[in-house]
Structures are given as C-alpha cells and as structure tokens.
Design a protein around this motif. Structure first.
Motif, PDB file in Angstrom:
ATOM      1  N   LEU A 191       0.839  -1.205   0.000  1.00 63.66           N
ATOM      2  CA  LEU A 191       0.000   0.000   0.000  1.00 63.66           C
ATOM      3  C   LEU A 191       0.870   1.251   0.000  1.00 63.66           C
ATOM      4  N   GLN A 192       1.903   1.286   0.829  1.00 58.04           N
ATOM      5  CA  GLN A 192       2.777   2.459   0.878  1.00 58.04           C
ATOM      6  C   GLN A 192       3.468   2.693  -0.469  1.00 58.04           C
ATOM      7  N   GLN A 193       3.940   1.619  -1.087  1.00 62.47           N
ATOM      8  CA  GLN A 193       4.579   1.743  -2.399  1.00 62.47           C
ATOM      9  C   GLN A 193       3.567   2.141  -3.472  1.00 62.47           C
ATOM     10  N   CYS A 194       2.348   1.624  -3.356  1.00 61.34           N
ATOM     11  CA  CYS A 194       1.276   1.990  -4.275  1.00 61.34           C
ATOM     12  C   CYS A 194       0.995   3.487  -4.166  1.00 61.34           C
ATOM     13  N   CYS A 195       0.946   3.990  -2.944  1.00 67.58           N
ATOM     14  CA  CYS A 195       0.717   5.426  -2.730  1.00 67.58           C
ATOM     15  C   CYS A 195       1.796   6.244  -3.434  1.00 67.58           C
ATOM     16  N   GLN A 196       3.026   5.783  -3.343  1.00 70.82           N
ATOM     17  CA  GLN A 196       4.109   6.501  -4.009  1.00 70.82           C
ATOM     18  C   GLN A 196       3.949   6.449  -5.530  1.00 70.82           C
ATOM     19  N   GLU A 197       3.560   5.301  -6.046  1.00 70.98           N
ATOM     20  CA  GLU A 197       3.324   5.195  -7.489  1.00 70.98           C
ATOM     21  C   GLU A 197       2.256   6.197  -7.924  1.00 70.98           C
ATOM     22  N   LEU A 198       1.201   6.324  -7.139  1.00 71.20           N
ATOM     23  CA  LEU A 198       0.121   7.258  -7.481  1.00 71.20           C
ATOM     24  C   LEU A 198       0.563   8.708  -7.324  1.00 71.20           C
ATOM     25  N   ARG A 199       1.384   8.999  -6.323  1.00 72.35           N
ATOM     26  CA  ARG A 199       1.884  10.366  -6.142  1.00 72.35           C
ATOM     27  C   ARG A 199       2.758  10.798  -7.317  1.00 72.35           C
ATOM     28  N   ASN A 200       3.364   9.842  -7.989  1.00 70.34           N
ATOM     29  CA  ASN A 200       4.208  10.158  -9.147  1.00 70.34           C
ATOM     30  C   ASN A 200       3.382  10.527 -10.374  1.00 70.34           C
ATOM     31  N   MET A 201       2.081  10.437 -10.264  1.00 73.94           N
ATOM     32  CA  MET A 201       1.183  10.736 -11.388  1.00 73.94           C
ATOM     33  C   MET A 201       0.443  12.035 -11.118  1.00 73.94           C
ATOM     34  N   ASP A 202      -0.020  12.674 -12.190  1.00 75.79           N
ATOM     35  CA  ASP A 202      -0.892  13.829 -12.047  1.00 75.79           C
ATOM     36  C   ASP A 202      -2.204  13.392 -11.424  1.00 75.79           C
ATOM     37  N   THR A 203      -2.808  14.278 -10.649  1.00 72.08           N
ATOM     38  CA  THR A 203      -4.045  13.965  -9.932  1.00 72.08           C
ATOM     39  C   THR A 203      -5.116  13.404 -10.853  1.00 72.08           C
ATOM     40  N   GLN A 204      -5.307  14.029 -12.015  1.00 71.31           N
ATOM     41  CA  GLN A 204      -6.383  13.600 -12.912  1.00 71.31           C
ATOM     42  C   GLN A 204      -6.120  12.253 -13.576  1.00 71.31           C
ATOM     43  N   CYS A 205      -4.913  11.736 -13.433  1.00 75.61           N
ATOM     44  CA  CYS A 205      -4.561  10.463 -14.069  1.00 75.61           C
ATOM     45  C   CYS A 205      -4.676   9.268 -13.121  1.00 75.61           C
ATOM     46  N   ARG A 206      -4.798   9.522 -11.841  1.00 75.93           N
ATOM     47  CA  ARG A 206      -4.738   8.436 -10.858  1.00 75.93           C
ATOM     48  C   ARG A 206      -5.889   7.455 -10.990  1.00 75.93           C
ATOM     49  N   CYS A 207      -7.112   7.941 -11.036  1.00 76.99           N
ATOM     50  CA  CYS A 207      -8.264   7.029 -11.121  1.00 76.99           C
ATOM     51  C   CYS A 207      -8.295   6.268 -12.445  1.00 76.99           C
ATOM     52  N   PRO A 208      -8.067   6.944 -13.581  1.00 79.40           N
ATOM     53  CA  PRO A 208      -8.014   6.168 -14.824  1.00 79.40           C
ATOM     54  C   PRO A 208      -6.916   5.100 -14.804  1.00 79.40           C
ATOM     55  N   ALA A 209      -5.799   5.393 -14.164  1.00 82.94           N
ATOM     56  CA  ALA A 209      -4.715   4.411 -14.081  1.00 82.94           C
ATOM     57  C   ALA A 209      -5.127   3.217 -13.229  1.00 82.94           C
ATOM     58  N   LEU A 210      -5.782   3.488 -12.098  1.00 84.15           N
ATOM     59  CA  LEU A 210      -6.241   2.384 -11.245  1.00 84.15           C
ATOM     60  C   LEU A 210      -7.268   1.529 -11.976  1.00 84.15           C
TER      61      LEU A 210
END
Length: 139
Positions: free
Chosen positions: A82-101
């Motif tokens: 989960l912590q590493q996943c959070c970092q992966e998501l932080r490396n993305m723009d906000t608007q890209c996080r949900c589409p990526a998931l």
C-alpha cells in the motif's frame, strides 16, 4: 530644408512610437509546464504495488476497509505494498490516478463481471488511504 527636417522628425517619432509598442514574450518550458499525458503516465507507472496490494487484500477487505486476518506477516507485506502503491500514485498527475487504477484492474488477468467490480471497489478507495486527491475514484 525645413520640410526634410519635419519629415525626418515625424519619421523618428513614428519609429519611437512603434518601438515603444513592440513587446516580446519569452516562454520558458520546464518539465512541470509540459506534463506527460495520462496515457504516458499510465504506461510509465505500471502500478505494480497497487496491483499487489489489491490482490493481497482480496481476502480481507470489507465495507469499512478493515482487515480481518491474524497473519501479521501478511498484514505487514500488504501495508508495504500500500505504501509503495501510494508513491506510485503520487508520481502521477491527480487527474490520471483514477483512470490508471481502473485500467490496471481491468487489465489484470482479464477480470470481468462481478470479480472486476469487487476489485474496482477496492481500488476506488486507495487514494483516500494514501491521503491524496481525488479522495475516491468514481468507477
């Protein structure tokens, strides 16, 4: 001679006026000014830890997002993902996080139907657990 001086003076005034109204714009492009498209970010951030987190948490997530297991080692590994996943998501723009998931869940093992919905339900709350925006994905 006087007419030439008058014409020269007028030309100088016109040149000065034109020069005063001329401006230039300098645009500097930095890495932050030209972000990658979401598609590029999704491809570069494969969300492997998010995938591991969702698959490991498959057995012990309920509606309140609490874990129901006694295996401390499993819990620690899951929390690390989960912590590493959070970092992966932080490396993305906000608007890209949900589409990526969403793309990650839909591509993962070709899940469809009810299984995909369960996995999407888990992925929906990952941003909230990471304390990042958006707090919840709507898919």
């Amino acid at each position: 001679m006087g007419n030439i001086s008058l014409v020269a003076a007028l030309l100088l005034c016109l040149l000065a006026f034109a020069n005063a109204n001329t401006f230039s714009v300098t645009v500097s492009v930095t890495e932050n000014d030209n972000p990658q498209s979401c598609q590029e970010q999704i491809q570069s951030q494969r969300l492997n830890h998010c995938r591991m987190y969702i698959s490991r948490s498959h057995q012990y997530f309920n509606d309140e997002l609490s874990m129901v297991t006694d295996d401390d080692h499993e819990i620690n590994q899951t929390q690390e993902h989960l912590q590493q996943c959070c970092q992966e998501l932080r490396n993305m723009d906000t608007q890209c996080r949900c589409p990526a998931l969403k793309k990650m869940v839909m591509q993962d093992c070709g899940r469809q139907g009810e299984e995909a919905q369960r996995m999407l339900g888990k992925a929906r709350y990952i941003p909230r657990m990471c304390n990042i925006q958006p707090a919840q994905c709507s898919f």
